[in-house]
Design an enzyme around this catalytic site. Structure first.
Site, PDB file in Angstrom:
ATOM      1  N   PRO B 137       0.716  -1.258   0.127  1.00 29.77           N
ATOM      2  CA  PRO B 137       0.071  -0.147   0.033  1.00 29.77           C
ATOM      3  C   PRO B 137       0.988   1.195  -0.030  1.00 29.77           C
ATOM      4  CG  PRO B 137      -0.845  -1.440   1.547  1.00 29.77           C
ATOM      5  CD  PRO B 137       0.363  -2.196   0.920  1.00 29.77           C
ATOM      6  N   SER B 141       6.396   2.457  -6.311  1.00 29.30           N
ATOM      7  CA  SER B 141       7.461   3.003  -7.514  1.00 29.30           C
ATOM      8  C   SER B 141       8.893   2.648  -6.631  1.00 29.30           C
ATOM      9  CB  SER B 141       7.387   4.193  -7.930  1.00 29.30           C
ATOM     10  OG  SER B 141       6.310   4.287  -8.906  1.00 29.30           O
ATOM     11  N   TRP B 165      -2.469  -4.787  -4.897  1.00 34.74           N
ATOM     12  CA  TRP B 165      -2.496  -4.782  -6.331  1.00 34.74           C
ATOM     13  C   TRP B 165      -1.710  -5.868  -6.868  1.00 34.74           C
ATOM     14  CZ3 TRP B 165      -5.453  -1.162  -8.268  1.00 34.74           C
ATOM     15  CH2 TRP B 165      -5.508   0.042  -7.673  1.00 34.74           C
ATOM     16  N   ARG B 246       8.418  -7.411 -17.887  1.00 30.63           N
ATOM     17  CA  ARG B 246       8.634  -6.244 -18.885  1.00 30.63           C
ATOM     18  C   ARG B 246       8.762  -6.367 -20.292  1.00 30.63           C
ATOM     19  NH1 ARG B 246      11.911  -2.641 -14.443  1.00 30.63           N
ATOM     20  NH2 ARG B 246      10.089  -2.168 -12.967  1.00 30.63           N
ATOM     21  N   ARG B 271     -17.123   3.507 -42.633  1.00 32.85           N
ATOM     22  CA  ARG B 271     -17.949   4.556 -42.254  1.00 32.85           C
ATOM     23  C   ARG B 271     -18.141   5.819 -43.034  1.00 32.85           C
ATOM     24  NH1 ARG B 271     -22.286   5.334 -38.924  1.00 32.85           N
ATOM     25  NH2 ARG B 271     -22.186   7.668 -38.566  1.00 32.85           N
ATOM     26  N   GLU B 366       4.390  -2.558 -13.367  1.00 31.25           N
ATOM     27  CA  GLU B 366       5.675  -3.129 -13.766  1.00 31.25           C
ATOM     28  C   GLU B 366       6.424  -1.880 -14.069  1.00 31.25           C
ATOM     29  OE1 GLU B 366       6.971  -6.391 -14.610  1.00 31.25           O
ATOM     30  OE2 GLU B 366       5.296  -7.346 -14.092  1.00 31.25           O
ATOM     31  N   HIS B 369       5.522   4.923 -16.331  1.00 31.78           N
ATOM     32  CA  HIS B 369       6.130   5.446 -17.475  1.00 31.78           C
ATOM     33  C   HIS B 369       7.326   6.217 -17.003  1.00 31.78           C
ATOM     34  CE1 HIS B 369       6.214   7.072 -21.551  1.00 31.78           C
ATOM     35  NE2 HIS B 369       6.411   8.096 -21.371  1.00 31.78           N
ATOM     36  N   PHE B 386      15.929   9.954  -9.055  1.00 31.54           N
ATOM     37  CA  PHE B 386      14.995   9.362  -8.317  1.00 31.54           C
ATOM     38  C   PHE B 386      14.477  10.115  -7.352  1.00 31.54           C
ATOM     39  CE2 PHE B 386      16.415   5.843 -10.697  1.00 31.54           C
ATOM     40  CZ  PHE B 386      15.281   5.281 -11.161  1.00 31.54           C
TER      41      PHE B 386
HETATM   42  C1  LIG Z   1      -4.023  -3.594 -12.320  1.00 30.45           C
HETATM   43  C2  LIG Z   1      -2.780  -3.666 -11.652  1.00 30.45           C
HETATM   44  C3  LIG Z   1      -2.174  -5.000 -11.522  1.00 30.45           C
HETATM   45  C4  LIG Z   1      -0.932  -5.206 -10.837  1.00 30.45           C
HETATM   46  N1  LIG Z   1      -0.251  -5.993 -10.333  1.00 30.45           N
HETATM   47  C5  LIG Z   1       0.777  -6.341  -9.427  1.00 30.45           C
HETATM   48  C6  LIG Z   1       1.588  -7.616  -9.157  1.00 30.45           C
HETATM   49  O1  LIG Z   1       0.854  -8.503  -9.553  1.00 30.45           O
HETATM   50  N2  LIG Z   1       2.517  -7.508  -8.370  1.00 30.45           N
HETATM   51  C7  LIG Z   1       2.808  -6.577  -7.868  1.00 30.45           C
HETATM   52  O2  LIG Z   1       3.799  -6.428  -7.116  1.00 30.45           O
HETATM   53  N3  LIG Z   1       2.323  -5.133  -8.024  1.00 30.45           N
HETATM   54  C8  LIG Z   1       1.314  -5.227  -9.158  1.00 30.45           C
HETATM   55  N4  LIG Z   1       0.727  -3.906  -9.403  1.00 30.45           N
HETATM   56  C9  LIG Z   1       1.051  -2.690  -8.827  1.00 30.45           C
HETATM   57  C10 LIG Z   1       2.126  -1.812  -9.796  1.00 30.45           C
HETATM   58  O3  LIG Z   1       3.525  -2.343 -10.076  1.00 30.45           O
HETATM   59  C11 LIG Z   1       2.345  -0.421  -8.885  1.00 30.45           C
HETATM   60  O4  LIG Z   1       0.943   0.282  -9.173  1.00 30.45           O
HETATM   61  C12 LIG Z   1       3.175   0.439  -9.598  1.00 30.45           C
HETATM   62  O5  LIG Z   1       4.562   0.202  -9.267  1.00 30.45           O
HETATM   63  C13 LIG Z   1       3.183   2.030  -9.095  1.00 30.45           C
HETATM   64  O6  LIG Z   1       3.102   2.097  -7.787  1.00 30.45           O
HETATM   65  P1  LIG Z   1       1.957   3.012  -7.185  1.00 30.45           P
HETATM   66  O7  LIG Z   1       0.876   2.655  -7.688  1.00 30.45           O
HETATM   67  O8  LIG Z   1       2.300   2.962  -5.669  1.00 30.45           O
HETATM   68  O9  LIG Z   1       2.170   4.334  -7.515  1.00 30.45           O
HETATM   69  P2  LIG Z   1       3.414   5.384  -6.882  1.00 30.45           P
HETATM   70  O10 LIG Z   1       4.628   4.948  -6.954  1.00 30.45           O
HETATM   71  O11 LIG Z   1       2.506   6.033  -5.605  1.00 30.45           O
HETATM   72  O12 LIG Z   1       3.521   6.639  -7.859  1.00 30.45           O
HETATM   73  C14 LIG Z   1       2.337   7.460  -8.379  1.00 30.45           C
HETATM   74  C15 LIG Z   1       2.882   8.584  -9.392  1.00 30.45           C
HETATM   75  O13 LIG Z   1       3.994   8.960  -9.077  1.00 30.45           O
HETATM   76  C16 LIG Z   1       5.091   8.873  -9.936  1.00 30.45           C
HETATM   77  N5  LIG Z   1       6.479   9.119  -9.260  1.00 30.45           N
HETATM   78  C17 LIG Z   1       6.706   8.180  -8.059  1.00 30.45           C
HETATM   79  N6  LIG Z   1       8.088   8.634  -7.701  1.00 30.45           N
HETATM   80  C18 LIG Z   1       8.440   9.418  -8.690  1.00 30.45           C
HETATM   81  C19 LIG Z   1       9.601  10.117  -8.837  1.00 30.45           C
HETATM   82  N7  LIG Z   1      10.757   9.859  -7.875  1.00 30.45           N
HETATM   83  N8  LIG Z   1       9.850  10.994 -10.080  1.00 30.45           N
HETATM   84  C20 LIG Z   1       8.698  11.239 -10.577  1.00 30.45           C
HETATM   85  N9  LIG Z   1       7.538  10.652 -10.557  1.00 30.45           N
HETATM   86  C21 LIG Z   1       7.397   9.834  -9.514  1.00 30.45           C
HETATM   87  C22 LIG Z   1       4.809   7.584 -10.698  1.00 30.45           C
HETATM   88  O14 LIG Z   1       5.493   7.683 -11.916  1.00 30.45           O
HETATM   89  C23 LIG Z   1       3.330   7.749 -10.790  1.00 30.45           C
HETATM   90  O15 LIG Z   1       3.000   8.474 -11.946  1.00 30.45           O
HETATM   91  C24 LIG Z   1      -0.142  -3.714 -10.140  1.00 30.45           C
HETATM   92  C25 LIG Z   1      -0.789  -2.664 -10.617  1.00 30.45           C
HETATM   93  C26 LIG Z   1      -2.097  -2.668 -11.326  1.00 30.45           C
HETATM   94  C27 LIG Z   1      -2.948  -1.372 -11.550  1.00 30.45           C
END
Ligand SMILES: Cc1cc2nc3c(=O)[nH]c(=O)nc-3n(C[C@H](O)[C@H](O)[C@H](O)COP(=O)(O)OP(=O)(O)OC[C@H]3O[C@@H](n4cnc5c(N)ncnc54)[C@H](O)[C@@H]3O)c2cc1C
Lengths: 248, 387
Positions: B137, B141, B165, B246, B271, B366, B369, B386
């Site tokens: 939770p 990233s 997730w 990936r 169309r 994974e 972007h 980072f």
């Molecule tokens: C449908 C689905 C299936 C998934 N399946 C899996 C799974 O099987 N196993 C697993 O382990 N995970 C899984 N995930 C999790 C997924 O890998 C994470 O959601 C992802 O790594 C991003 O983490 P977060 O959602 O916590 O976003 P955050 O890390 O909170 O990031 C939020 C935003 O901030 C940006 N950000 C964060 N840090 C920085 C920085 N330093 N500089 C600039 N921008 C930044 C991010 O790019 C993003 O736009 C899944 C996610 C989804 C949606």
């Protein structure tokens, strides 16, 4: 039971074909080729016959080098061996049938399976010609097949119904859609197929009986039938959809 | 009938078996996935019956040796299979990615021989389903901030923490879970039914609706010693799995993009607006050309990526570039495709909106972007951005 399955490569149905510069053949450049869809039923039936009664399945194709690919599909589906008869001439069905009949005389299969037609030239001729060249019974458009000992029972699709027929082995069968549900080649078997042998064989040399003079693409013309919302036009439209387009 | 765009005749570069894999999976998608997928997505359920069917044709563990139930194929075959599956649906492809790259791969690469023999044949045959728990939770990233942890006890470990997730979580018979042991990230095989382990499904997704996403909760879960992956320590464990997955995603999204392009091209040609096919308008052609252009570039990236992967000259940053580029282009294509389809674009009679919604997840999971931008940025400048 030894089974020979005859298959061919045809242009993918979504491919746009062009006529070659000689005006009487298809230009293969840029055309995607696939296994003739009806041949999948023939391969599957061959595999099922082997699974039931033992023996081997040999698959053959007659054609240019590129057509070898379809043999890999057959091998991946489970065919034991394959024979590639190289024939670049692209001539008539009789030439192809002669090559297959000569192969059959050598390897003496109990049954030869074909797809009902190849969807490129649609001649429907090959199974009957091979049967005739060998002097064997030929059952075409088979939608259900049982072989017990040397007794063959089959159902054929006929206009508006079914016909039950019987014959004895050896015989030639051509497969109708629905004869079975062809299996997908499994990925591990695609790998194994790489090491299965494909024997090269020279084509039988005979004169074609039919010579292709020319090929032309159909010209699509608009009919310019414009309908209005008048009752008469609506009736006419319903009639056309029913009788001509046969969609309702 | 779908036909894939191949503007540069890349088919010349593929081997017979690579093309055969493509045809097999393409037929499978046409016959087994496309007829049911809109309903699955609408109902928000994963079509579980597909697991056995996918296993039967050998879609799990494509690159693993045959003695463990794999297909023993090269990386291009794996990529091409993912491309075709995702032409069907990103959720179904996600299932296969997780099973193969995030579960079978670490067990094969870092597992003991007992772990391999226990799990790989069952995972390959679809008798067992796996999931991969890295994200938490409060750690997405930046997985190094994870709080899931293991403590040594007699005969094994006690695992505590929560993952979020997690694709396939609720369905999984085995979860590859990453947690800290004495401050070092280790992999644990957590089995369904272990006391203290629950995996509730997360509901309310607008994306990847035909895929199960779950929480994993560990409360003093006893993990026997033999369930820890012996072969790897530190974040490079999960990260190396992510590189595999990936790689597959880079190919996969090209499939979704192709599906959108193919549908758009047909739609635009038939169309009629202002008395002519909309394909005849410059603004529509601009979109179609952009799509084809991006797909062609992505195809070349994938092909090359497969080659360098099998030559062992691939670096994770190479995969980042392809994942970043291809997800972005696929999502943009899905959105453009929605525009070309007009109002019809929002209907589930067409696959467009489903792909567009799915790709939002694929762009984020994974490694988002942005994360891939930072990975490549650091690689070329030598400077980390980072933090
Ligand atoms: C449908 C689905 C299936 C998934 N399946 C899996 C799974 O099987 N196993 C697993 O382990 N995970 C899984 N995930 C999790 C997924 O890998 C994470 O959601 C992802 O790594 C991003 O983490 P977060 O959602 O916590 O976003 P955050 O890390 O909170 O990031 C939020 C935003 O901030 C940006 N950000 C964060 N840090 C920085 C920085 N330093 N500089 C600039 N921008 C930044 C991010 O790019 C993003 O736009 C899944 C996610 C989804 C949606």
């Amino acid at each position: 039971m030894n089974i020979l399955v005859c298959i061919s490569q045809v242009p993918d149905t979504t491919t746009r074909v062009a006529v070659g510069t000689d005006g009487s053949s298809i230009n293969p450049a840029g055309v995607k080729f696939i296994l003739n869809p009806y041949d999948e039923f023939a391969i599957e039936e061959g595999l099922r016959l082997r699974e039931k009664s033992g023996g081997t399945v040999t698959t053959v194709t007659v054609g240019p080098d590129t057509s070898k690919e379809v043999l890999r599909t057959a091998l991946a589906m489970g065919s034991d061996t394959a024979v590639f008869v190289k024939d670049e001439s692209r001539s008539d069905s009789f030439v192809v049938a002669s090559s297959i009949a000569d192969l059959a005389k050598e390897i003496t299969p109990d049954v030869i399976l074909f797809g009902r037609q190849s969807i490129d030239f649609d001649s429907f001729a090959l199974p009957s010609m091979v049967g005739e060249l060998l002097g064997w019974p030929n059952i075409s458009m088979v939608s259900s097949l049982t072989i017990e000992g040397t007794q063959v029972s089959a159902e054929r699709d006929i206009e508006g119904g079914k016909e039950s027929v019987s014959a004895t082995l050896p015989c030639v069968i051509s497969a109708q859609k629905g004869l079975n549900d062809p299996r997908y080649p499994k990925l591990p078997d695609i790998m194994k197929a790489k090491s299965k042998p494909i024997a090269d064989r020279v084509a039988t040399v005979v004169e074609p009986r039919v010579v292709t003079l020319s090929m032309t693409l159909p010209v699509s013309k608009r009919l310019n039938n414009i309908m209005t919302d008048s009752d008469a036009d609506i009736d006419q439209l319903v009639r056309l959809l029913h009788e001509e387009a046969k969609v309702i | 009938m779908f036909s894939h765009p191949d503007y540069y005749n890349l088919d010349e570069l593929f081997t017979e078996e690579e093309k055969l894999v493509r045809q097999t999976v393409r037929d499978f998608v046409d016959n087994e996935i496309l007829p049911i997928i809109e309903k699955s997505a609408r109902d928000g359920v994963f079509p579980l019956h597909l697991v056995k069917k996918m296993a039967d044709i050998g879609l799990f563990g494509i690159t693993l040796p045959q003695e463990y139930g794999g297909a023993g194929m090269n990386s291009t075959c794996y990529g091409i299979a993912m491309q075709e599956l995702e032409r069907g649906d990103s959720g179904i492809r996600s299932f296969a990615s997780v099973q193969s790259s995030l579960v079978m791969y670490p067990i094969y690469a870092f597992g003991s021989e007992e772990q391999r023999l226990k799990w790989l044949p069952r995972l390959a045959s679809g008798q067992a389903i796996g999931c991969f728990g890295l994200t938490e939770p409060d750690a997405g990233s930046n997985p190094s901030s994870m709080t899931t942890n293991a403590k040594r006890v007699e005969g094994g470990f006690l695992l505590n923490g929560a993952k979020m997730w997690i694709t396939n979580g609720t369905l999984a018979d085995v979860a590859v879970v990453w947690g800290k042991l004495d401050g070092v990230v280790r992999g644990f095989l957590v089995e369904k039914g272990m006391a203290g382990f629950t995996a509730p499904e997360m509901k309310g997704k607008h994306s990847l609706r035909a895929s199960v996403t779950s929480e994993l909760v560990f409360q003093d879960v006893f993990i026997p010693e033999e369930n820890m992956l012996p072969g790897v320590e530190g974040l490079k464990g999960p990260l190396s799995c992510l590189t595999q997955a990936r790689y597959g995603i880079s190919w996969g999204v090209v499939g979704a993009a192709m599906a959108c392009y193919d549908s758009s091209l047909h739609y635009a040609k038939s169309r009629i607006a202002f008395d002519r096919p909309i394909a005849g308008f410059q603004l529509i052609q601009d979109k179609l050309v952009w799509m084809l252009n991006e797909i062609t570039k992505a195809q070349l990236l994938c092909w090359r990526l497969g080659k360098i992967k099998d030559q062992n000259t691939l670096r994770p940053q190479h995969v980042s570039l392809a994942k970043r580029n291809n997800c972005e282009m696929a999502l943009t294509i899905a959105r453009m495709s929605r525009e070309i389809h007009g109002a019809n674009g929002i209907l589930d009679e067409y696959p467009i909106m489903r792909h567009a919604a799915n790709l939002e997840s694929v762009k984020t999971y994974e490694g988002t972007h942005e994360m891939h931008t930072l990975i490549i940025g650091q690689d070329i400048t030598g400077l980390s951005a980072f933090v």
